[in-house]
Design an enzyme around this catalytic site. Structure first.
Site, PDB file in Angstrom:
ATOM      1  N   SER A 256       1.893   1.453  -2.999  1.00  0.00           N
ATOM      2  CA  SER A 256       0.902   0.784  -3.290  1.00  0.00           C
ATOM      3  C   SER A 256      -0.064   0.490  -2.165  1.00  0.00           C
ATOM      4  CB  SER A 256       1.262  -0.917  -3.600  1.00  0.00           C
ATOM      5  OG  SER A 256       1.675  -1.125  -5.159  1.00  0.00           O
ATOM      6  N   SER A 294       1.536   3.189  -8.098  1.00  0.00           N
ATOM      7  CA  SER A 294       1.045   2.503  -6.884  1.00  0.00           C
ATOM      8  C   SER A 294       0.036   1.581  -7.493  1.00  0.00           C
ATOM      9  CB  SER A 294       0.632   3.681  -6.112  1.00  0.00           C
ATOM     10  OG  SER A 294      -0.160   3.219  -4.937  1.00  0.00           O
ATOM     11  N   ASP A 296      -2.909  -0.259  -6.112  1.00  0.00           N
ATOM     12  CA  ASP A 296      -4.234  -0.373  -5.238  1.00  0.00           C
ATOM     13  C   ASP A 296      -4.952  -1.071  -5.542  1.00  0.00           C
ATOM     14  OD1 ASP A 296      -2.374   2.173  -4.445  1.00  0.00           O
ATOM     15  OD2 ASP A 296      -3.382   3.367  -5.913  1.00  0.00           O
TER      16      ASP A 296
END
Length: 384
Positions: A256, A294, A296
């Site tokens: 992340s 991930s 984000d």
């Protein structure tokens, strides 16, 4: 467990520019988010134990990063803010309230995925202690996370309310350590050792100079994607990649990225959100294409217009003469701020990488340091 906050504040180390990497734009005096007046940052770094994972005992490789957007004196006062999610496989609390009122009035916490609750509670307790007038109010802190389970006993209750409070107590302006500190302690970036990084830019708009800055907890990217200063270095650095070459369950690029953007340019909430939307453009300069695995998520705030977006219930103050007034940069002059965000994000990622030291965590999992000593030769010998 160790907290190296006090020690590392007096021990600056080489950053990306010191290794010969050139970046666009003019940095502030510290090239850090603390170049924005009033912004304070504190860390608590937890490193303890080695060997096989013993749930709730360790090894521990984690921590907390705390950001005070307006410093201690203004805890509970609002400033304009907005947020943006590139990929929602992550958490940032308080975003519904940010959407509703466009205002940030509490400290920001960044930690590991399974410690969000402890940090959230810690911010509330600290805020009430710091400003007792907040006790009767509803408090909705922003706490964000990235996943450090490759190195850390992430299901262990190592990040506590007291650890979060200690990070807030440690918050100050000035020099910031980067790499394996605070919430970034157990993170990985492009399958090298990741962590915490920062950068800033000075921006001229008319006859005024403003600062734009970022602080990032970097835990993203596949090794093959890595680009530095326009040079595709990932394929040249394929060796020593235990995170991707082992039977670890997470696919390449998982992790992340949490990025906080701060500025002293006066902005509207929607303009802050527009800054947050530019963070992915800076990330893309370093090669990432954005993984499904991930999370984000990005937040931007303007450390100005203090208190103008407070949710006051004092109706006696809301007369025609006393209505709050916001100052803001005209929309048509925002491009230089957007450019600064992209520049800061790119440099922040590389600052994270060059700050990293090899770390061995749970079950002997190893995250190698980026080979910064090879940077000059790699970028000199490769065409962009």
């Amino acid at each position: 467990m160790t907290d190296d906050t006090a020690k590392t504040r007096t021990e600056p180390r080489a950053r990306a520019r010191d290794w010969g990497i050139s970046f666009d734009g003019t940095p502030g005096p510290l090239n850090a988010i603390t170049d924005v007046p009033g912004v304070e940052v504190g860390y608590q770094t937890l490193i303890d134990g080695e060997g096989a994972l013993r749930p709730d005992h360790g090894p521990v490789r984690t921590g907390v990063t705390a950001i005070l957007p307006l410093g201690r004196a203004n805890v509970g006062r609002s400033c304009p803010a907005g947020w943006f999610s590139l990929n929602g496989n992550g958490e940032m609390t308080g975003t519904a309230w940010l959407d509703e009122v466009g205002a940030l009035s509490m400290p920001i916490g960044i930690t590991n995925t399974h410690a969000v609750g402890a940090v959230h509670r810690g911010i509330i307790e600290w805020a009430i202690r710091t400003n007792p007038e907040l006790a009767p109010r509803w408090l909705l802190p922003v706490v964000a996370e990235t996943w450090d389970g490759y190195l850390n006993d992430i299901n262990g209750r190592h990040v506590t309310t007291d650890i979060a409070i200690a990070a807030l107590d440690a918050a100050t302006g000035g020099f910031l350590q980067e790499g394996s500190v605070g919430g970034g302690t157990g993170m990985n970036c492009y399958s090298f050792k990741g962590g915490t990084g920062t950068a800033s830019r000075l921006v001229a708009i008319g006859d005024q100079t403003y600062t734009v800055a970022t602080l990032m907890q970097a835990n993203f990217g596949s090794r093959k994607e890595l680009v530095i200063a326009g040079h595709r270095l990932g394929p040249l650095l394929a060796e020593d990649n235990p995170l991707e070459d082992s039977d670890w369950f997470a696919p390449p690029g998982a992790g992340s990225c949490i990025t906080i953007v701060a500025t002293d340019a006066p902005l509207l909430p929607g303009q802050c959100k527009a800054l947050a939307r530019r963070v992915p453009l800076g990330l893309a300069r370093t090669g990432t294409t954005g993984s499904h695995f991930s999370g984000d998520i990005f937040l931007a705030f303007s450390a100005t217009n203090i208190g103008m977006l407070d949710s006051s219930i004092d109706t006696a103050a809301n007369t025609a003469r006393q209505l709050p007034t916001l100052e803001f940069i005209p929309w048509g002059q925002m491009d230089t701020l957007y450019e600064a965000v992209v520049q800061c994000v790119e440099e922040t990622v590389i600052n994270v990488l060059v700050a990293g030291e090899t770390m061995i965590g749970r079950d002997g999992h190893r995250s190698p340091a980026f080979p910064r000593e090879r940077l000059a030769s790699l970028t000199r010998n490769q065409q962009c």
